[in-house]
Design an enzyme around this catalytic site. Structure first.
Site, PDB file in Angstrom:
ATOM      1  N   GLU A   1     -24.024  -4.659 -11.321  1.00  0.00           N
ATOM      2  CA  GLU A   1     -24.605  -4.498  -9.990  1.00  0.00           C
ATOM      3  C   GLU A   1     -23.555  -3.905  -9.054  1.00  0.00           C
ATOM      4  OE1 GLU A   1     -27.629  -5.877 -10.330  1.00  0.00           O
ATOM      5  OE2 GLU A   1     -28.436  -6.000  -8.292  1.00  0.00           O
TER       6      GLU A   1
ATOM      7  N   CYS B   1     -39.551   7.412  30.130  1.00  0.00           N
ATOM      8  CA  CYS B   1     -38.699   6.230  30.019  1.00  0.00           C
ATOM      9  C   CYS B   1     -39.423   5.018  30.612  1.00  0.00           C
ATOM     10  CB  CYS B   1     -37.390   6.469  30.764  1.00  0.00           C
ATOM     11  SG  CYS B   1     -36.388   4.988  30.884  1.00  0.00           S
TER      12      CYS B   1
ATOM     13  N   TYR C   1     -22.352  -7.816 -15.826  1.00  0.00           N
ATOM     14  CA  TYR C   1     -22.804  -9.138 -16.261  1.00  0.00           C
ATOM     15  C   TYR C   1     -23.577  -9.174 -17.576  1.00  0.00           C
ATOM     16  CZ  TYR C   1     -26.562  -7.262 -13.332  1.00  0.00           C
ATOM     17  OH  TYR C   1     -27.486  -6.451 -12.748  1.00  0.00           O
TER      18      TYR C   1
ATOM     19  N   LYS D   1     -34.483 -18.317  -8.176  1.00  0.00           N
ATOM     20  CA  LYS D   1     -34.390 -17.655  -6.866  1.00  0.00           C
ATOM     21  C   LYS D   1     -34.167 -18.688  -5.763  1.00  0.00           C
ATOM     22  CE  LYS D   1     -35.949 -13.795  -6.215  1.00  0.00           C
ATOM     23  NZ  LYS D   1     -35.808 -12.379  -6.242  1.00  0.00           N
TER      24      LYS D   1
ATOM     25  N   CYS E   1     -30.511   5.686  35.205  1.00  0.00           N
ATOM     26  CA  CYS E   1     -31.689   4.891  34.839  1.00  0.00           C
ATOM     27  C   CYS E   1     -31.325   3.405  34.889  1.00  0.00           C
ATOM     28  CB  CYS E   1     -32.130   5.298  33.432  1.00  0.00           C
ATOM     29  SG  CYS E   1     -33.152   4.083  32.618  1.00  0.00           S
TER      30      CYS E   1
ATOM     31  N   CYS F   1     -33.468   8.589  26.982  1.00  0.00           N
ATOM     32  CA  CYS F   1     -33.655   8.825  28.403  1.00  0.00           C
ATOM     33  C   CYS F   1     -32.322   9.406  28.863  1.00  0.00           C
ATOM     34  CB  CYS F   1     -33.930   7.497  29.120  1.00  0.00           C
ATOM     35  SG  CYS F   1     -33.711   7.624  30.895  1.00  0.00           S
TER      36      CYS F   1
ATOM     37  N   CYS G   1     -37.237   4.106  34.017  1.00  0.00           N
ATOM     38  CA  CYS G   1     -37.133   4.953  35.208  1.00  0.00           C
ATOM     39  C   CYS G   1     -38.198   6.054  35.266  1.00  0.00           C
ATOM     40  CB  CYS G   1     -35.748   5.580  35.298  1.00  0.00           C
ATOM     41  SG  CYS G   1     -35.456   6.820  34.023  1.00  0.00           S
TER      42      CYS G   1
ATOM     43  N   ARG H   1     -31.122   2.210 -12.164  1.00  0.00           N
ATOM     44  CA  ARG H   1     -32.146   1.605 -12.998  1.00  0.00           C
ATOM     45  C   ARG H   1     -33.343   2.536 -13.210  1.00  0.00           C
ATOM     46  NH1 ARG H   1     -36.735  -1.563 -12.856  1.00  0.00           N
ATOM     47  NH2 ARG H   1     -36.764  -3.169 -14.458  1.00  0.00           N
TER      48      ARG H   1
ATOM     49  N   ASP I   1       0.842  -1.200   0.000  1.00  0.00           N
ATOM     50  CA  ASP I   1       0.000   0.000   0.000  1.00  0.00           C
ATOM     51  C   ASP I   1       0.873   1.244   0.000  1.00  0.00           C
ATOM     52  OD1 ASP I   1      -1.993  -1.774   0.190  1.00  0.00           O
ATOM     53  OD2 ASP I   1      -2.663  -1.204   2.210  1.00  0.00           O
ATOM     54  N   TYR I   2       1.974   1.150   0.739  1.00  0.00           N
ATOM     55  CA  TYR I   2       2.872   2.292   0.866  1.00  0.00           C
ATOM     56  C   TYR I   2       3.449   2.662  -0.502  1.00  0.00           C
ATOM     57  CZ  TYR I   2       7.030   4.944   2.104  1.00  0.00           C
ATOM     58  OH  TYR I   2       7.997   5.906   2.176  1.00  0.00           O
TER      59      TYR I   2
ATOM     60  N   TYR J   1       2.205   1.874  -3.416  1.00  0.00           N
ATOM     61  CA  TYR J   1       1.108   2.362  -4.263  1.00  0.00           C
ATOM     62  C   TYR J   1       0.842   3.845  -3.985  1.00  0.00           C
ATOM     63  CZ  TYR J   1      -3.613   2.897  -6.144  1.00  0.00           C
ATOM     64  OH  TYR J   1      -4.714   3.348  -6.833  1.00  0.00           O
ATOM     65  N   ASP J   2       0.760   4.176  -2.704  1.00  0.00           N
ATOM     66  CA  ASP J   2       0.475   5.565  -2.329  1.00  0.00           C
ATOM     67  C   ASP J   2       1.545   6.513  -2.871  1.00  0.00           C
ATOM     68  OD1 ASP J   2      -1.723   4.698  -1.026  1.00  0.00           O
ATOM     69  OD2 ASP J   2      -0.864   4.781   0.987  1.00  0.00           O
TER      70      ASP J   2
ATOM     71  N   LYS K   1     -28.646 -18.001 -18.529  1.00  0.00           N
ATOM     72  CA  LYS K   1     -28.773 -17.310 -19.817  1.00  0.00           C
ATOM     73  C   LYS K   1     -28.434 -18.275 -20.946  1.00  0.00           C
ATOM     74  CE  LYS K   1     -27.359 -12.967 -17.668  1.00  0.00           C
ATOM     75  NZ  LYS K   1     -26.284 -12.027 -17.411  1.00  0.00           N
TER      76      LYS K   1
ATOM     77  N   ASP L   1     -27.271  -9.454  -5.380  1.00  0.00           N
ATOM     78  CA  ASP L   1     -28.337  -8.724  -4.714  1.00  0.00           C
ATOM     79  C   ASP L   1     -27.821  -7.352  -4.288  1.00  0.00           C
ATOM     80  OD1 ASP L   1     -30.760  -8.200  -3.665  1.00  0.00           O
ATOM     81  OD2 ASP L   1     -30.571  -9.518  -1.926  1.00  0.00           O
TER      82      ASP L   1
ATOM     83  N   GLU M   1     -24.746 -17.998 -13.753  1.00  0.00           N
ATOM     84  CA  GLU M   1     -23.918 -17.112 -12.913  1.00  0.00           C
ATOM     85  C   GLU M   1     -24.742 -16.632 -11.721  1.00  0.00           C
ATOM     86  OE1 GLU M   1     -23.702 -14.706 -16.393  1.00  0.00           O
ATOM     87  OE2 GLU M   1     -24.698 -12.997 -15.436  1.00  0.00           O
TER      88      GLU M   1
ATOM     89  N   LYS N   1     -26.883 -14.401  -9.131  1.00  0.00           N
ATOM     90  CA  LYS N   1     -27.750 -13.229  -9.236  1.00  0.00           C
ATOM     91  C   LYS N   1     -27.388 -12.332  -8.054  1.00  0.00           C
ATOM     92  CE  LYS N   1     -32.585 -11.906  -9.716  1.00  0.00           C
ATOM     93  NZ  LYS N   1     -32.470 -10.737  -8.878  1.00  0.00           N
TER      94      LYS N   1
HETATM   95  S1  IVH Z   1     -29.029 -10.053 -16.518  1.00  0.00           S
HETATM   96  C1  IVH Z   1     -31.520  -8.129 -19.931  1.00  0.00           C
HETATM   97  N1  IVH Z   1     -27.452 -11.052 -14.697  1.00  0.00           N
HETATM   98  O1  IVH Z   1     -31.454  -8.888 -11.228  1.00  0.00           O
HETATM   99  C2  IVH Z   1     -31.279  -8.900 -18.697  1.00  0.00           C
HETATM  100  N2  IVH Z   1     -29.157  -9.548 -13.980  1.00  0.00           N
HETATM  101  O2  IVH Z   1     -34.362  -9.341 -10.971  1.00  0.00           O
HETATM  102  C3  IVH Z   1     -30.321  -8.229 -17.827  1.00  0.00           C
HETATM  103  N3  IVH Z   1     -29.130  -9.102 -11.556  1.00  0.00           N
HETATM  104  O3  IVH Z   1     -32.564  -6.126 -13.017  1.00  0.00           O
HETATM  105  C4  IVH Z   1     -30.206  -8.816 -16.486  1.00  0.00           C
HETATM  106  N4  IVH Z   1     -27.408 -10.381 -11.092  1.00  0.00           N
HETATM  107  O4  IVH Z   1     -30.318  -5.875 -11.720  1.00  0.00           O
HETATM  108  C5  IVH Z   1     -28.510 -10.237 -14.939  1.00  0.00           C
HETATM  109  N5  IVH Z   1     -25.945 -11.987 -13.198  1.00  0.00           N
HETATM  110  C6  IVH Z   1     -26.978 -11.187 -13.443  1.00  0.00           C
HETATM  111  C7  IVH Z   1     -27.625 -10.476 -12.422  1.00  0.00           C
HETATM  112  C8  IVH Z   1     -28.722  -9.660 -12.712  1.00  0.00           C
HETATM  113  C9  IVH Z   1     -28.310  -9.554 -10.599  1.00  0.00           C
HETATM  114  C10 IVH Z   1     -30.252  -8.180 -11.299  1.00  0.00           C
HETATM  115  C11 IVH Z   1     -30.459  -7.124 -12.347  1.00  0.00           C
HETATM  116  C12 IVH Z   1     -31.899  -7.325 -12.796  1.00  0.00           C
HETATM  117  C13 IVH Z   1     -32.490  -8.066 -11.651  1.00  0.00           C
HETATM  118  C14 IVH Z   1     -33.694  -8.836 -12.080  1.00  0.00           C
END
Ligand code: IVH
Length: 725
Positions: free
Chosen positions: A200, A443, A252, A349, A466, A461, A446, A162, A59-60, A62-63, A325, A143, A139, A141
């Site tokens: 994401e 409270c 993605y 899901k 208390c 409080c 008390c 979005r 890190d040093y 790099y800095d 996909k 969150d 792949e 999903k």
């Molecule tokens: S593909 C045209 N790939 O999930 C299709 N989406 O519930 C584009 N998301 O709106 C989406 N991981 O924000 C894709 N590996 C992944 C994802 C992903 C998370 C989100 C994305 C989407 C939402 C749908």
């Protein structure tokens, strides 16, 4: 992606430039060449650090390189380029985020929840395409918060949320602070002039946990989950603050590309989704390439999804499913879109960590700082294997915003190791019998009137005597985060308080054991155990004592930082707020709070009383680190049987070693517990020493008294001391 030769050259050049300072640069031409070189070098190190999590310089160092580039740009501002790594964090505030139309609509995904749904999806794909066995790429999903990035002529020109899918908010200054997003990328190599990529923004689970701990210390409401933390951070008005949030991004999907033959990815070498992700990876983006699997037929897909569902908890990011996909891009056109989602993809899901249940009652709990928190008592419900029977309603604003009432049916979520929270009220289920939640004026413990400081969201409080606060403070002093006194949990503290044994913190060290042993539920043995753990607590490192004092805004993280600057806790009474503010991450509010604490007679009396009772208020020889593992870096993966990872790490640090969370070339030892994560593979690849738990314990054995006579440690719980004794 860099070839090994390129990497070698960049590393060599980094080393050379380390000896150059701005004073050595005499003319603009040299400055220009050097700035160009430094940008390439810094981009390379950013990629190693943020995308690969495997840095090759310290890190040093790099800095130092970063500073040289900054100095050059300061001297010759005309040399600044828009994609210079110095341009990631803009100064000033973003007043509002302009609305922008996405280049292609940000559609959703169709959801599936079981094998049958996936088989049904596969059947439809096979019917439309006429293909017998379809190849899918699968792949995670992620969150987090969805984003769309636009690159024009290789430069990142826009990052947007979005929004409603058609129009989003332009959050470019904030997006630029995320180091896994390149500010420029060589798309022209592929003949691409304009491209839109979806991804994401995420906050790693451990970063999220720390952020929430810090927010709680500061009296701010915690974020409910990493998704909200990421989304909230992206909308902050100050890019400097966003940069502190340690956000990351995965990309993605390419959703739009101009000047690519036929306005899509066809007709080039990129024929599959997998290839398109590989291209993004090679251009320097963080992608789910490693997590991705190309599966032949739906059965393989189902198995891969299940495999991930099993290991989702050990993945550092929150994921709520997998995305499947169709891999062949030419089939995407054939399958097309509905107005809501593409027909070539589906989300699988994972089992919900949500459940609906009823709020039976709301009680008000008084915390150790006097903050009054509303807690909903629930009809017990199982979420992801855990029974949830109460949930914090955070504060009055949260209740108002969600319009929560007693008797309501609510949706509760419990994500990973995150505490449960109310997602929403199911208003459709209301009967009219629901009652509003009324905040008390006094409270509940008390009876003193509650106050709401104008700049805070909580009622407090302010009676420091208390009983509820006193009990909470004593219990916190004894808790795992502070002095770690086993056997002195909250209910026991409360009982001892009611019996008059414990009225203030120092009373812990003069408990009347002869009386306690006659209490119901107590005996010789349990008293002996309690006595032992109380005795042991006298020798804890001083940051634990500082934590235990319940100084406002000072939790474990800040206490640790503070302890690095002092030898004895009582020294802090001589520190001014200015001195305190010089400590990293200590701002005025925290400094003032520490200052006030140490200028209060009662508080000082508590510290001196503890000292007199034998509690160590100064660092001991154990804390002035031993050097057995000096210069050695340890990384842990998986669950240890002997002890918590935190304890093992603290022990290594007390023996002069260093611990980090990711494996790199610099790692000396990887200690492997049960169910190790991906760190193991990485360590194997890098040829790092791998120790199983037994070998680890053998290694530290000479320095830890507790291990001396244990023989074979396999499967034993060992009470490791925090420091060598
Ligand atoms: S593909 C045209 N790939 O999930 C299709 N989406 O519930 C584009 N998301 O709106 C989406 N991981 O924000 C894709 N590996 C992944 C994802 C992903 C998370 C989100 C994305 C989407 C939402 C749908």
């Amino acid at each position: 992606m860099y070839t090994p030769q390129e990497e070698k050259k960049l590393i060599e050049e980094s080393k050379k430039l380390l000896n150059i300072s701005i004073k050595d640069i005499k003319d603009k031409q040299t400055a220009k060449e050097l700035a160009h070189k430094l940008r390439d070098i810094i981009n390379y190190h950013d990629w190693r650090y943020y995308v690969l999590a495997n840095p090759v310089i310290s890190d040093y160092e790099y800095d130092k390189l970063f500073k040289l580039l900054k100095d050059i740009e300061q001297k010759y501002p005309e040399l600044i380029t828009p994609d210079s790594p110095t341009q990631r964090v803009a100064s000033g505030l973003t007043k509002e985020f302009p609305q922008v139309k996405h280049l292609s609509p940000m559609l959703s995904l169709e959801n599936s929840y079981n094998e049958e749904d996936l088989k049904e999806f596969d059947k439809r794909v096979r019917e439309i395409t006429g293909i017998e066995i379809v190849e899918y790429s699968v792949e995670p999903k992620f969150d987090g918060a969805g984003i769309a990035l636009v690159y024009e002529n290789d430069l990142l020109v826009r990052g947007a949320t979005r929004g409603d899918g058609i129009v989003g908010e332009d959050i470019t200054p904030n997006i630029k602070t995320i180091k896994t997003i390149p500010l420029s990328a060589n798309f022209s190599k592929y003949g691409i002039k304009t491209i839109e990529i979806r991804g994401e923004v995420l906050m790693r689970k451990d970063v999220f946990k720390k952020l929430n701990e810090k927010r709680l210390e500061e009296g701010l409401p915690p974020f409910a989950n990493p998704r909200n933390a990421a989304a909230g951070s992206l909308r902050l008005q100050n890019p400097k603050e966003v940069a502190k949030r340690k956000l990351e991004a995965f990309v993605y999907q390419i959703t739009y590309a101009v000047d690519f033959k036929d306005n899509n990815l066809l007709g080039t070498k990129i024929k599959t989704h997998y290839d398109s992700i590989k291209m993004l990876y090679e251009l320097g983006f963080r992608t789910p390439l490693k997590e991705m699997k190309v599966c032949k037929g739906i059965q393989e897909v189902i198995e891969y999804c299940k495999e991930w569902e099993e290991k989702r908890d050990s993945y550092p990011y929150e994921i709520d499913g997998m995305v499947i996909k169709v891999n062949d891009l030419s089939l995407h056109e054939k399958l097309g879109f509905t107005s809501h989602h593409p027909r070539w993809a589906i989300a699988y899901k994972f089992k919900a960590r949500q459940a609906t249940t009823k709020i039976i009652d709301v009680v008000f709990q008084v915390g150790r700082t006097g903050a009054v928190t509303p807690v909903a008592k629930l009809e017990p419900v199982e979420i992801g294997g855990v029974i949830v029977s109460s949930v914090s309603l955070i504060n009055e604003e949260f209740i108002k915003e969600k319009d929560i009432r007693i008797g309501d049916l609510v949706l509760i979520e419990r994500a990973g190791d995150v505490i449960p929270y109310v997602v929403k009220v199911i208003k459709e289920a209301r009967t009219g019998k629901e009652r509003p939640i009324v905040f008390p004026k006094n409270c509940p413990s008390c009876g003193s009137p509650l106050v709401k400081p104008p700049d805070e969201a909580v009622y407090r409080c302010i009676n420091i005597n208390c009983p509820a606060q006193v009990v909470e403070r004593i219990a916190y002093f004894a808790s795992k985060d502070a002095m770690d006194i086993r056997g002195l949990g909250k209910s026991i503290v409360k009982r001892f308080y009611e019996l008059g044994f414990l009225r203030k913190i120092p009373d812990i060290y003069r408990l009347p054991y002869d009386k306690i042993k006659h209490l119901e539920g107590w005996g010789e043995k349990s008293v002996e155990n309690l006595k032992k753990s109380i005795e042991e607590s006298k020798n804890r490192p001083i940051y634990r004592l500082i934590t235990g004092l319940s100084i406002r805004y000072v939790g474990k993280v800040t206490a640790k930082k503070l302890s690095e600057y002092i030898n004895c806790v009582e020294e802090l009474k001589n520190w001014s707020t200015e001195d305190l503010e010089k400590i990293p991450d200590v701002g005025y509010v925290v400094a003032k709070s520490i200052y006030d604490f140490f200028h209060n007679e009662e508080n000082l009396k508590t510290i001196y009383e503890l000292k007199e009772l034998g509690v160590k208020t100064c660092k001991q020889h154990k804390e002035t680190k031993l050097s057995v593992f000096e210069g050695k870096t340890f990384v842990f993966t998986g669950t240890l049987k002997c002890c918590s990872r935190e304890k093992a790490q603290e022990l290594i640090e007390s023996l002069g070693g260093h611990t980090t969370n990711s494996v790199s070339k610099k790692t000396d030892y990887l200690v492997v517990g049960e169910n190790p994560g991906s760190k193991l593979e990485k360590a194997k690849k890098l040829g790092i020493n791998i120790l199983d738990e037994n070998q680890f314990l053998n290694l530290i054995k000479p320095y830890v008294k507790e291990l001396e006579n244990l023989g074979n440690y396999e499967d034993k719980k060992i009470d490791l001391p925090l420091f060598r004794n």
